[in-house]
Design a protein around this motif. Structure first.
Motif, short mmCIF file in Angstrom:
data_model
loop_
_atom_site.label_atom_id
_atom_site.label_comp_id
_atom_site.label_asym_id
_atom_site.label_seq_id
_atom_site.Cartn_x
_atom_site.Cartn_y
_atom_site.Cartn_z
N LEU A 93 -71.76 75.83 -26.92
CA LEU A 93 -72.66 74.78 -26.88
C LEU A 93 -72.38 73.55 -27.42
CD1 LEU A 93 -75.69 74.00 -26.47
CD2 LEU A 93 -76.33 74.73 -28.57
N GLU A 94 -71.18 73.76 -28.59
CA GLU A 94 -70.62 72.70 -29.26
C GLU A 94 -69.68 71.92 -28.25
OE1 GLU A 94 -70.86 71.53 -32.27
OE2 GLU A 94 -72.50 72.82 -32.41
N ILE A 95 -68.97 72.67 -27.27
CA ILE A 95 -68.39 71.96 -26.27
C ILE A 95 -69.10 71.15 -25.39
CG2 ILE A 95 -66.78 72.60 -24.25
CD1 ILE A 95 -65.98 75.07 -25.63
N LYS A 135 -71.80 69.74 -26.16
CA LYS A 135 -72.27 68.45 -26.96
C LYS A 135 -71.35 67.40 -26.96
CE LYS A 135 -75.74 70.74 -30.06
NZ LYS A 135 -76.03 71.24 -31.33
N LYS A 136 -69.97 67.89 -27.18
CA LYS A 136 -68.85 66.92 -27.31
C LYS A 136 -68.50 66.30 -25.81
CE LYS A 136 -66.33 68.99 -31.14
NZ LYS A 136 -65.25 69.61 -31.53
N ASP A 149 -73.24 63.09 -23.27
CA ASP A 149 -73.86 62.15 -24.34
C ASP A 149 -75.21 62.02 -23.62
OD1 ASP A 149 -73.03 60.61 -22.32
OD2 ASP A 149 -72.31 58.94 -23.98
N TYR A 159 -62.85 71.82 -23.65
CA TYR A 159 -62.50 73.38 -24.02
C TYR A 159 -61.06 73.67 -24.39
CZ TYR A 159 -62.48 78.34 -22.84
OH TYR A 159 -62.26 79.64 -22.67
N GLU A 186 -60.51 72.74 -28.18
CA GLU A 186 -61.39 73.76 -28.80
C GLU A 186 -60.68 74.87 -29.11
OE1 GLU A 186 -64.13 73.16 -30.86
OE2 GLU A 186 -63.61 71.08 -30.54
#
Length: 63
Positions: free
Chosen positions: A2-4, A6-7, A10, A58, A61
């Motif tokens: 989910l963080e990926i 979000k980054k 937008d 990805y 990260e």
């Protein structure tokens, strides 16, 4: 994961997806005009570049 997402996405990307869904739903695919084809091509280009951005985020990260 989910963080990926979000980054990589937008607020405007979500609006582009919603607009694309609404427009693709209303297209007359048997009788596409030039503007419809241009929009389909530009959306395809946007989707490919968004997938490339997701891949880059990805990999960054993972490191």
């Amino acid at each position: 994961m989910l963080e990926i997402l979000k980054k990589a996405f937008d607020k405007f990307d979500i609006l582009i997806l919603i607009a694309a869904l609404l427009l693709f739903k209303s297209f007359d695919y048997d009788n596409l005009n030039t503007m419809d084809k241009i929009y389909m091509g530009s959306f395809t280009f946007w989707a490919i570049t968004k997938l490339i951005r997701l891949y880059i985020v990805y990999n960054n990260e993972k490191k």
